[in-house]
Design an enzyme around this catalytic site. Structure first.
Site, PDB file in Angstrom:
ATOM      1  N   CYS A  60      20.932 -79.759  -3.156  1.00  0.00           N
ATOM      2  CA  CYS A  60      20.370 -79.378  -4.556  1.00  0.00           C
ATOM      3  C   CYS A  60      19.944 -80.487  -5.455  1.00  0.00           C
ATOM      4  O   CYS A  60      20.865 -81.502  -5.925  1.00  0.00           O
ATOM      5  CB  CYS A  60      21.311 -78.480  -5.247  1.00  0.00           C
ATOM      6  SG  CYS A  60      20.764 -77.896  -7.080  1.00  0.00           S
ATOM      7  N   TYR A 191       8.618 -77.244  -8.690  1.00  0.00           N
ATOM      8  CA  TYR A 191       9.000 -75.806  -8.081  1.00  0.00           C
ATOM      9  C   TYR A 191       7.702 -75.099  -8.896  1.00  0.00           C
ATOM     10  O   TYR A 191       7.407 -73.983  -8.052  1.00  0.00           O
ATOM     11  CB  TYR A 191      10.326 -75.331  -8.993  1.00  0.00           C
ATOM     12  CG  TYR A 191      11.229 -75.990  -8.169  1.00  0.00           C
ATOM     13  CD1 TYR A 191      12.061 -75.214  -7.287  1.00  0.00           C
ATOM     14  CD2 TYR A 191      11.851 -77.207  -8.207  1.00  0.00           C
ATOM     15  CE1 TYR A 191      13.156 -75.343  -6.586  1.00  0.00           C
ATOM     16  CE2 TYR A 191      12.964 -77.476  -7.662  1.00  0.00           C
ATOM     17  CZ  TYR A 191      13.667 -76.851  -6.733  1.00  0.00           C
ATOM     18  OH  TYR A 191      14.824 -77.138  -6.156  1.00  0.00           O
TER      19      TYR A 191
END
Length: 324
Positions: A60, A191
């Site tokens: 992450c 994103y």
């Protein structure tokens, strides 16, 4: 619910949920050691060596920030760390890298258990990084930008000798502006491209991302780091996105105008940081690729994980020492 977004509703741009648990771990109750902050209007927990566990995941990018800052500041002996595996289901990150699939300190199989220990009806995503109170085994905070901020300001008594000044006062105002743009346009921008709900939303996100990438390329042409000749929190925040760019974001998120390796200043800068102690050893490209290509079934329904690129390129010469 995990912290990974799902495919955006058709026709809409991607919007990240940034509503986190805002409790803080501070050196003095009710106050912040950061001179810019002073009094604190959220619940505070005392800094105590050995009391907290940093729940993170190398896959992450948001958690990777906390892993790097912990390393740079030398907090390994006072703040333990538990690492979740790279893939998770819709409910939670899991500690499947540990023997028996159980975190050896918390005794949990799933990070979700720490969130439910705080609030049995916790309604939001189960995110990393998270600071967990070991005595109660409950999450204290998952506010990822605040966690790294507080590791610097609030844990200073426990920093290693010679730890870097990640928040230098003389460039603080400009650094805040740089970090804000890096977050909105690059960290979150990739994103926004990957989870766009329409062609128009994707095109807008793509244009915004590459405007920012070109700005960074120009900024880093004549300075070694974002704020000059020394590493700061701004570099940590940018690095975790750059480390994933060619391996994931270029193809998986359709951020494919060009590769990072085709931008001389940014590519040299990224390798410079990668080869700096505290950065490169926190990067696991196999875990990173497994996370994105396996978890994002809406984008990659086959679950096939690409074999490349070759990580050896990160160890090639960058020649940026001449910049300071």
């Amino acid at each position: 619910m995990s912290d990974e977004p799902t495919y955006t509703e058709k026709g809409k741009p991607f919007e990240r949920d940034t509503n986190y648990i805002q409790d803080r771990v501070t050196a003095r109750p009710g106050t912040s050691a950061d001179p810019y902050v002073g009094s604190v209007d959220v619940e505070t927990w005392p800094v105590e060596p050995g009391r907290y566990r940093l729940a993170a995941a190398k896959a992450c990018p948001w958690a990777n920030r906390a892993i790097i800052v912990r390393e740079l500041l030398g907090l390994q002996d006072v703040l333990s760390m538990g690492l979740a595996g790279p893939t998770h289901d819709a409910d939670s990150w899991t500690f499947d890298l540990d023997p028996g699939g159980v975190d050896p300190v918390l005794g949990y199989e799933r990070l979700q258990q720490a969130y439910f220990a705080r609030d049995p009806d916790y309604p939001r995503g189960i995110t990393v990084p998270a600071m967990v109170d070991v005595p109660t085994k409950a999450v204290v905070t998952n506010d990822f930008p605040q966690i790294t901020h507080d590791l610097f300001f609030e844990w200073r008594e426990h920093h290693r000798e010679g730890a870097p000044d990640l928040w230098p006062a003389d460039v603080r105002d400009e650094m805040e502006e740089v970090m804000r743009r890096v977050f909105t346009e690059v960290n979150n921008g990739v994103y926004r491209c990957g989870f766009a709900g329409s062609q128009d939303a994707y095109q807008e996100a793509y244009d915004r991302l590459w405007t920012a990438m070109d700005w960074l390329e120009e900024r880093l042409t004549d300075r070694r780091y974002l704020m000059g000749s020394a590493i700061t929190e701004a570099d940590v925040r940018l690095f975790t996105t750059l480390a994933r760019f060619d391996a994931v974001y270029h193809g998986h998120f359709k951020c494919n105008r060009n590769k990072l390796t085709e931008m001389p200043a940014l590519w040299g800068y990224a390798r410079d940081l990668f080869q700096t102690p505290g950065f490169g050893e926190t990067i696991d490209f196999e875990q990173i690729k497994a996370h994105y290509y396996v978890v994002h079934t809406d984008i990659n329904p086959t679950g096939i994980v690409p074999a490349g690129p070759d990580p050896a390129v990160w160890l090639t010469s960058h020649d940026r020492e001449k910049l300071g």
